[in-house]
Write a protein that holds these residues in place. Structure first.
Motif, PDB file in Angstrom:
ATOM      1  N   TRP A   1      36.931  34.674  31.131  1.00  0.00           N
ATOM      2  CA  TRP A   1      37.669  34.122  32.256  1.00  0.00           C
ATOM      3  C   TRP A   1      39.174  34.301  32.119  1.00  0.00           C
ATOM      4  O   TRP A   1      39.868  34.508  33.122  1.00  0.00           O
ATOM      5  N   VAL A   2      39.702  34.193  30.908  1.00  0.00           N
ATOM      6  CA  VAL A   2      41.151  34.341  30.741  1.00  0.00           C
ATOM      7  C   VAL A   2      41.594  35.758  31.101  1.00  0.00           C
ATOM      8  O   VAL A   2      42.529  35.972  31.885  1.00  0.00           O
ATOM      9  N   GLY A   3      40.905  36.744  30.533  1.00  0.00           N
ATOM     10  CA  GLY A   3      41.236  38.130  30.850  1.00  0.00           C
ATOM     11  C   GLY A   3      41.018  38.442  32.314  1.00  0.00           C
ATOM     12  O   GLY A   3      41.792  39.187  32.921  1.00  0.00           O
ATOM     13  N   MET A   4      39.947  37.877  32.893  1.00  0.00           N
ATOM     14  CA  MET A   4      39.677  38.090  34.318  1.00  0.00           C
ATOM     15  C   MET A   4      40.820  37.551  35.168  1.00  0.00           C
ATOM     16  O   MET A   4      41.276  38.208  36.116  1.00  0.00           O
ATOM     17  N   GLY A   5      41.296  36.348  34.822  1.00  0.00           N
ATOM     18  CA  GLY A   5      42.393  35.769  35.591  1.00  0.00           C
ATOM     19  C   GLY A   5      43.654  36.602  35.529  1.00  0.00           C
ATOM     20  O   GLY A   5      44.306  36.849  36.552  1.00  0.00           O
ATOM     21  N   LEU A   6      43.982  37.075  34.328  1.00  0.00           N
ATOM     22  CA  LEU A   6      45.164  37.925  34.180  1.00  0.00           C
ATOM     23  C   LEU A   6      45.026  39.219  34.978  1.00  0.00           C
ATOM     24  O   LEU A   6      45.947  39.644  35.684  1.00  0.00           O
ATOM     25  N   SER A   7      43.860  39.853  34.865  1.00  0.00           N
ATOM     26  CA  SER A   7      43.638  41.115  35.575  1.00  0.00           C
ATOM     27  C   SER A   7      43.705  40.922  37.076  1.00  0.00           C
ATOM     28  O   SER A   7      44.284  41.748  37.794  1.00  0.00           O
ATOM     29  N   LEU A   8      43.112  39.844  37.566  1.00  0.00           N
ATOM     30  CA  LEU A   8      43.095  39.583  39.006  1.00  0.00           C
ATOM     31  C   LEU A   8      44.505  39.330  39.535  1.00  0.00           C
ATOM     32  O   LEU A   8      44.909  39.884  40.570  1.00  0.00           O
ATOM     33  N   VAL A   9      45.264  38.508  38.828  1.00  0.00           N
ATOM     34  CA  VAL A   9      46.620  38.192  39.264  1.00  0.00           C
ATOM     35  C   VAL A   9      47.485  39.452  39.276  1.00  0.00           C
ATOM     36  O   VAL A   9      48.176  39.747  40.263  1.00  0.00           O
ATOM     37  N   PHE A  10      47.445  40.208  38.182  1.00  0.00           N
ATOM     38  CA  PHE A  10      48.237  41.436  38.107  1.00  0.00           C
ATOM     39  C   PHE A  10      47.782  42.443  39.164  1.00  0.00           C
ATOM     40  O   PHE A  10      48.596  43.116  39.802  1.00  0.00           O
ATOM     41  N   GLY A  11      46.452  42.568  39.351  1.00  0.00           N
ATOM     42  CA  GLY A  11      45.923  43.524  40.305  1.00  0.00           C
ATOM     43  C   GLY A  11      46.360  43.226  41.730  1.00  0.00           C
ATOM     44  O   GLY A  11      46.793  44.133  42.465  1.00  0.00           O
ATOM     45  N   VAL A  12      46.253  41.976  42.141  1.00  0.00           N
ATOM     46  CA  VAL A  12      46.666  41.586  43.493  1.00  0.00           C
ATOM     47  C   VAL A  12      48.161  41.777  43.671  1.00  0.00           C
ATOM     48  O   VAL A  12      48.639  42.265  44.717  1.00  0.00           O
ATOM     49  N   ALA A  13      48.934  41.425  42.634  1.00  0.00           N
ATOM     50  CA  ALA A  13      50.395  41.561  42.728  1.00  0.00           C
ATOM     51  C   ALA A  13      50.807  43.030  42.862  1.00  0.00           C
ATOM     52  O   ALA A  13      51.661  43.376  43.688  1.00  0.00           O
ATOM     53  N   VAL A  14      50.183  43.907  42.078  1.00  0.00           N
ATOM     54  CA  VAL A  14      50.533  45.331  42.151  1.00  0.00           C
ATOM     55  C   VAL A  14      50.098  45.924  43.480  1.00  0.00           C
ATOM     56  O   VAL A  14      50.815  46.736  44.081  1.00  0.00           O
ATOM     57  N   LEU A  15      48.923  45.515  43.980  1.00  0.00           N
ATOM     58  CA  LEU A  15      48.464  46.004  45.273  1.00  0.00           C
ATOM     59  C   LEU A  15      49.408  45.566  46.392  1.00  0.00           C
ATOM     60  O   LEU A  15      49.751  46.366  47.294  1.00  0.00           O
TER      61      LEU A  15
END
Length: 424
Positions: A362-376
């Protein structure tokens, strides 16, 4: 049972059974699968954005070249840290390598420059070993000191040796007397370039990679690739490598089995400096044909990050160096290509977040999701990037990759811990 009689195998292990060896048979297939998947995604992004530089032969050739000094610095760090000695001084050893290559290269040619670079880097490694292994000085402090010392020494020697020499000066050496030989595979190179120019989905991207690695391939690049393969074989497939890795996992236990821990640490750290020096030779002889102050540009630190990203293994290290070399090459192509890379990064992060949901991380998922949405959101809200952003791309990639890969990393158990003979 002595250490030399055991089967080389796991990262941590001095004992490994047959049941642990079978997954390694698929390592090559996994690398091919991951590489193909990334290339497929890059092809999709290229078609969407029209940024053909993402997989052009020029970009791929530049990425390979820029990955070499990073990879050699990281490989040096791998040797050192597998023996239990942290080497923050890779940047300084890289600097020493560039200076040695420029000093010998302009007088006696490129191959003499390579030998001098390796020797200068090895001297930096020897200094690090004396301070950390013999006198047990804090390894981080020594590494930082070597970085500062290497910069100061090369600045002083450049002013003494190069000032007044034709083509030289207080901040640079005269040009290397002749270029490093290179290799082009006839037929393959020209055919791949023709296919790459056709802009066919995926086919052109594969051809771009092939053309990039078969055109004007420096002999020093070939040597660097061989060093990666040789390191894997020596450290993971020989008794010598098992003993060296045992010094980084359980040095006192290794000593009780007859391993001369201090000797192996010295060998590893000096080799570490020599490999970093080889990376410096590439910068001074192939990339620039001259030694110039500041030309390492922090690549020693990026090499250290590539080693950590690769989980202290040559294959992962090569992937990390390739990633950082690619981002560095892309920023040289212009801001349009880097802007297109934002879409690639966003899609990759979102796919990784979905994978981590499946794995319940969950921690890695949260980081990836936040970064992914921000970059998109960044990609969709802009059409171009400020000129400063492309220059920062390799360093941003370094931080992002380390943040996302931190949960799966495992350093050698005794890495960074001073070893004093006779003490437990």
């Amino acid at each position: 049972m002595s250490v030399s009689e055991q089967t080389p195998g796991t990262d941590s292990g001095l004992d490994v059974g047959p049941q642990r060896r079978s997954p390694r048979l698929n390592t090559g297939l996994r690398i091919v699968y991951i590489g193909t998947s990334i290339l497929l995604l890059l092809s999709v992004v290229r078609i969407i954005t029209g940024a053909n530089d993402l997989t052009s032969p020029g970009t791929m050739a530049a990425a390979l070249g820029l990955a070499v000094p990073i990879g050699m610095a990281g490989l040096g760090g791998l040797w050192s840290e597998r023996s239990g000695v942290v080497n923050i001084g890779l940047e300084g050893m890289l600097i020493l390598g560039t200076f040695g290559a420029g000093w010998a290269g302009y007088q006696w040619g490129p191959w003499a420059g390579v030998l001098a670079a390796v020797a200068f880097g090895a001297l930096g490694g020897l200094l690090h070993a004396i301070a950390c292994v013999t006198f047990a000085v804090d390894q981080i402090v020594v590494g930082v000191a070597i970085n500062i010392l290497a910069l100061g020494i090369t600045q002083f020697l450049a002013a003494e040796w190069f000032a007044g020499v034709p083509g030289g000066g207080s901040t640079q050496s005269p040009p290397v007397s002749s270029p490093m030989p290179s290799l082009t595979i006839p037929g393959v190179s020209s055919a791949a370039e023709s296919v790459a120019d056709s802009n066919v989905f995926l086919v052109s991207d594969i051809a771009g990679v092939v053309a990039g690695v078969t055109t004007n391939l420096s002999y020093l690049t070939i040597i660097a690739i061989l060093m990666l393969v040789l390191t894997w074989f020596v450290l993971w497939r020989t008794a010598f490598g098992l003993r060296l890795r045992s010094c980084g996992e359980a040095p006192h236990a290794a000593a009780t089995l007859g391993v001369n821990v201090i000797k192996y640490k010295y060998i590893a750290v000096v080799t570490s400096g020599a490999l970093a020096g080889l990376g410096g030779a590439y910068l001074a002889i192939v990339a620039a044909s001259i030694y110039r102050e500041g030309q390492t540009a922090g690549r020693g630190y990026i090499g250290l990050a590539a080693m950590i990203f690769g989980n202290w293994r040559p294959g992962g290290l090569a992937a990390g160096a390739g990633l950082f070399g690619y981002t560095d090459a892309l920023q040289l192509r212009g801001s349009f290509a880097v802007h297109a890379l934002l879409l690639f990064v966003a899609i990759l992060l979102l796919l990784y977040a979905a994978y981590l949901i499946y794995r319940r991380r969950w921690v890695g998922m949260g980081l990836s999701l936040v970064f992914g949405v921000a970059v998109l959101a960044w990609y969709l809200s802009t059409e171009d990037l400020p000129p400063q952003i492309p220059t920062m791309t390799p360093y941003i990639a370094t931080l992002l990759v380390l943040a996302l890969s931190s949960q799966r990393l495992r350093m050698p158990a005794a890495d960074g811990k001073p070893y004093i003979k006779g003490e437990d």
